[in-house]
Design a protein around this motif. Structure first.
Motif, PDB file in Angstrom:
ATOM      1  N   LEU A  15     -12.451 -11.084 -24.530  1.00  0.00           N
ATOM      2  CA  LEU A  15     -10.596 -11.061 -24.839  1.00  0.00           C
ATOM      3  C   LEU A  15     -10.170 -10.040 -25.538  1.00  0.00           C
ATOM      4  CD1 LEU A  15     -10.005 -15.030 -23.233  1.00  0.00           C
ATOM      5  CD2 LEU A  15      -9.283 -12.810 -22.116  1.00  0.00           C
ATOM      6  N   ASN A  16      -9.260 -10.291 -26.220  1.00  0.00           N
ATOM      7  CA  ASN A  16      -9.349  -9.113 -27.538  1.00  0.00           C
ATOM      8  C   ASN A  16      -7.771  -9.731 -27.990  1.00  0.00           C
ATOM      9  OD1 ASN A  16      -8.781  -7.886 -29.413  1.00  0.00           O
ATOM     10  ND2 ASN A  16      -7.754  -5.877 -28.629  1.00  0.00           N
ATOM     11  N   ASN A  17      -7.581 -10.801 -29.265  1.00  0.00           N
ATOM     12  CA  ASN A  17      -6.807 -11.913 -29.768  1.00  0.00           C
ATOM     13  C   ASN A  17      -5.971 -12.408 -28.235  1.00  0.00           C
ATOM     14  OD1 ASN A  17      -6.453 -10.464 -31.684  1.00  0.00           O
ATOM     15  ND2 ASN A  17      -5.347  -8.562 -31.426  1.00  0.00           N
ATOM     16  N   GLY A  18      -7.194 -12.687 -27.863  1.00  0.00           N
ATOM     17  CA  GLY A  18      -6.449 -14.199 -26.455  1.00  0.00           C
ATOM     18  C   GLY A  18      -6.148 -13.050 -25.006  1.00  0.00           C
ATOM     19  N   LYS A  19      -5.840 -12.071 -25.495  1.00  0.00           N
ATOM     20  CA  LYS A  19      -5.746 -11.378 -23.739  1.00  0.00           C
ATOM     21  C   LYS A  19      -7.000 -10.283 -23.362  1.00  0.00           C
ATOM     22  CE  LYS A  19      -0.827 -11.033 -25.447  1.00  0.00           C
ATOM     23  NZ  LYS A  19       0.177 -10.102 -25.907  1.00  0.00           N
ATOM     24  N   PRO A  20      -6.893 -10.560 -21.412  1.00  0.00           N
ATOM     25  CA  PRO A  20      -7.887  -9.522 -21.883  1.00  0.00           C
ATOM     26  C   PRO A  20      -7.769  -7.954 -22.167  1.00  0.00           C
ATOM     27  CG  PRO A  20      -6.847 -11.058 -20.273  1.00  0.00           C
ATOM     28  CD  PRO A  20      -6.423 -10.769 -21.604  1.00  0.00           C
ATOM     29  N   ILE A  21      -9.027  -7.155 -22.229  1.00  0.00           N
ATOM     30  CA  ILE A  21      -8.902  -5.968 -22.370  1.00  0.00           C
ATOM     31  C   ILE A  21      -8.499  -5.317 -21.407  1.00  0.00           C
ATOM     32  CG2 ILE A  21     -10.261  -4.880 -23.202  1.00  0.00           C
ATOM     33  CD1 ILE A  21     -12.489  -6.352 -24.527  1.00  0.00           C
ATOM     34  N   THR A  22      -7.766  -4.377 -21.767  1.00  0.00           N
ATOM     35  CA  THR A  22      -6.862  -3.429 -20.603  1.00  0.00           C
ATOM     36  C   THR A  22      -7.819  -2.250 -20.018  1.00  0.00           C
ATOM     37  OG1 THR A  22      -5.842  -1.896 -22.301  1.00  0.00           O
ATOM     38  CG2 THR A  22      -4.339  -3.804 -21.707  1.00  0.00           C
ATOM     39  N   ALA A  23      -7.629  -1.725 -19.051  1.00  0.00           N
ATOM     40  CA  ALA A  23      -8.052  -0.556 -17.811  1.00  0.00           C
ATOM     41  C   ALA A  23      -7.706   0.625 -19.294  1.00  0.00           C
ATOM     42  CB  ALA A  23      -7.356  -0.751 -16.717  1.00  0.00           C
ATOM     43  N   ASN A  24      -6.925   0.741 -19.787  1.00  0.00           N
ATOM     44  CA  ASN A  24      -7.091   1.582 -20.371  1.00  0.00           C
ATOM     45  C   ASN A  24      -7.894   1.709 -21.453  1.00  0.00           C
ATOM     46  OD1 ASN A  24      -4.928   3.407 -19.563  1.00  0.00           O
ATOM     47  ND2 ASN A  24      -3.557   2.847 -20.216  1.00  0.00           N
ATOM     48  N   THR A  25      -8.129   0.509 -22.287  1.00  0.00           N
ATOM     49  CA  THR A  25      -9.409   0.231 -23.181  1.00  0.00           C
ATOM     50  C   THR A  25     -10.598   0.199 -22.881  1.00  0.00           C
ATOM     51  OG1 THR A  25      -7.306  -1.715 -24.594  1.00  0.00           O
ATOM     52  CG2 THR A  25     -10.020  -1.560 -24.931  1.00  0.00           C
ATOM     53  N   ILE A  26     -10.684  -0.155 -21.610  1.00  0.00           N
ATOM     54  CA  ILE A  26     -12.283   0.085 -20.750  1.00  0.00           C
ATOM     55  C   ILE A  26     -11.657   1.486 -20.921  1.00  0.00           C
ATOM     56  CG2 ILE A  26     -13.756  -0.148 -19.043  1.00  0.00           C
ATOM     57  CD1 ILE A  26     -12.360  -2.842 -19.450  1.00  0.00           C
ATOM     58  N   LYS A  27     -11.311   2.523 -20.394  1.00  0.00           N
ATOM     59  CA  LYS A  27     -11.266   4.039 -19.732  1.00  0.00           C
ATOM     60  C   LYS A  27     -11.033   4.428 -21.494  1.00  0.00           C
ATOM     61  CE  LYS A  27      -8.531   7.801 -18.296  1.00  0.00           C
ATOM     62  NZ  LYS A  27      -7.415   8.090 -18.271  1.00  0.00           N
ATOM     63  N   ASN A  28     -10.978   3.941 -22.474  1.00  0.00           N
ATOM     64  CA  ASN A  28     -11.057   4.290 -24.275  1.00  0.00           C
ATOM     65  C   ASN A  28     -12.579   4.585 -24.254  1.00  0.00           C
ATOM     66  OD1 ASN A  28      -8.542   5.816 -24.287  1.00  0.00           O
ATOM     67  ND2 ASN A  28      -7.880   3.775 -24.801  1.00  0.00           N
ATOM     68  N   TYR A  29     -13.242   3.050 -23.933  1.00  0.00           N
ATOM     69  CA  TYR A  29     -14.541   3.114 -24.063  1.00  0.00           C
ATOM     70  C   TYR A  29     -15.540   3.877 -22.911  1.00  0.00           C
ATOM     71  CZ  TYR A  29     -13.131  -1.753 -27.069  1.00  0.00           C
ATOM     72  OH  TYR A  29     -12.483  -2.333 -27.326  1.00  0.00           O
ATOM     73  N   THR A  30     -15.876   3.901 -22.321  1.00  0.00           N
ATOM     74  CA  THR A  30     -15.935   5.085 -21.217  1.00  0.00           C
ATOM     75  C   THR A  30     -16.610   6.546 -21.800  1.00  0.00           C
ATOM     76  OG1 THR A  30     -15.829   3.433 -19.796  1.00  0.00           O
ATOM     77  CG2 THR A  30     -16.500   5.830 -19.076  1.00  0.00           C
ATOM     78  N   SER A  31     -15.049   6.808 -22.392  1.00  0.00           N
ATOM     79  CA  SER A  31     -15.332   8.013 -23.190  1.00  0.00           C
ATOM     80  C   SER A  31     -15.344   7.849 -23.857  1.00  0.00           C
ATOM     81  CB  SER A  31     -13.704   8.056 -22.526  1.00  0.00           C
ATOM     82  OG  SER A  31     -12.977   9.641 -23.856  1.00  0.00           O
ATOM     83  N   THR A  32     -15.610   7.110 -24.649  1.00  0.00           N
ATOM     84  CA  THR A  32     -16.928   6.971 -25.866  1.00  0.00           C
ATOM     85  C   THR A  32     -17.894   7.140 -25.748  1.00  0.00           C
ATOM     86  OG1 THR A  32     -14.985   5.893 -27.203  1.00  0.00           O
ATOM     87  CG2 THR A  32     -16.900   5.377 -28.151  1.00  0.00           C
ATOM     88  N   LEU A  33     -18.535   6.454 -24.769  1.00  0.00           N
ATOM     89  CA  LEU A  33     -19.391   6.347 -24.282  1.00  0.00           C
ATOM     90  C   LEU A  33     -20.475   7.834 -23.877  1.00  0.00           C
ATOM     91  CD1 LEU A  33     -21.997   4.339 -23.519  1.00  0.00           C
ATOM     92  CD2 LEU A  33     -21.218   4.069 -20.990  1.00  0.00           C
ATOM     93  N   THR A  34     -19.223   8.529 -23.000  1.00  0.00           N
ATOM     94  CA  THR A  34     -19.924   9.681 -22.944  1.00  0.00           C
ATOM     95  C   THR A  34     -20.307  10.649 -24.141  1.00  0.00           C
ATOM     96  OG1 THR A  34     -18.381   9.659 -20.800  1.00  0.00           O
ATOM     97  CG2 THR A  34     -18.869  11.603 -21.571  1.00  0.00           C
ATOM     98  N   LYS A  35     -18.783  10.712 -24.861  1.00  0.00           N
ATOM     99  CA  LYS A  35     -19.101  11.811 -25.928  1.00  0.00           C
ATOM    100  C   LYS A  35     -20.335  11.108 -26.594  1.00  0.00           C
ATOM    101  CE  LYS A  35     -14.657  12.785 -26.369  1.00  0.00           C
ATOM    102  NZ  LYS A  35     -14.534  12.546 -24.815  1.00  0.00           N
TER     103      LYS A  35
END
Length: 100
Positions: A15-35
C-alpha cells in the motif's frame, strides 16, 4: 539487482498512503528496473543495495543521458524511484532488526 526485482514483483501487494499501488506505478518501477539492468550490463557490475552511493548516482545519470538521451526531469524521476526502492530496503532492515 535481485533486491529491485523482488520489490517490483511484490509491489502489487503493498500500500502507498493506505491505497494499493497503481498499475502505472508498477509499470514505472518495471521501467526503472530495465534501465538499472542495462546499467549493470554496461558497467559489467552486479550492484547490491550497499553499492548505491554518489558514484553510482553520477554514473547512472551519465548512462541515462548517453544511452537513452533522457532529460533532467526523466532522470530525476528515475532517481526518485531508486530512492523509494532504497527507503523500502532500509525500512525492511530496520523492522527486521527490531524483531530480534
Amino acid at each position: 539487482m535481485d533486491w529491485v526485482e523482488r520489490f517490483v514483483a511484490t509491489a502489487h501487494k503493498r500500500l502507498n498512503n493506505g491505497k494499493p499501488i497503481t498499475a502505472n506505478t508498477i509499470k514505472n518501477y518495471t521501467s526503472t528496473l530495465t534501465k538499472l539492468k542495462d546499467f549493470e550490463e554496461s558497467q559489467n557490475t552486479k550492484y547490491r543495495f550497499e553499492d548505491i552511493d554518489l558514484n553510482f548516482h553520477r554514473d547512472f545519470i551519465f548512462f541515462c543521458r548517453e544511452k537513452y538521451g533522457l532529460n533532467n526531469n526523466s532522470i530525476g524521476s528515475l532517481i526518485n524511484r531508486i530512492k523509494t526502492l532504497c527507503r523500502n530496503i532500509e525500512f525492511r532492515r530496520l523492522s527486521n532488526q527490531s524483531k530480534i
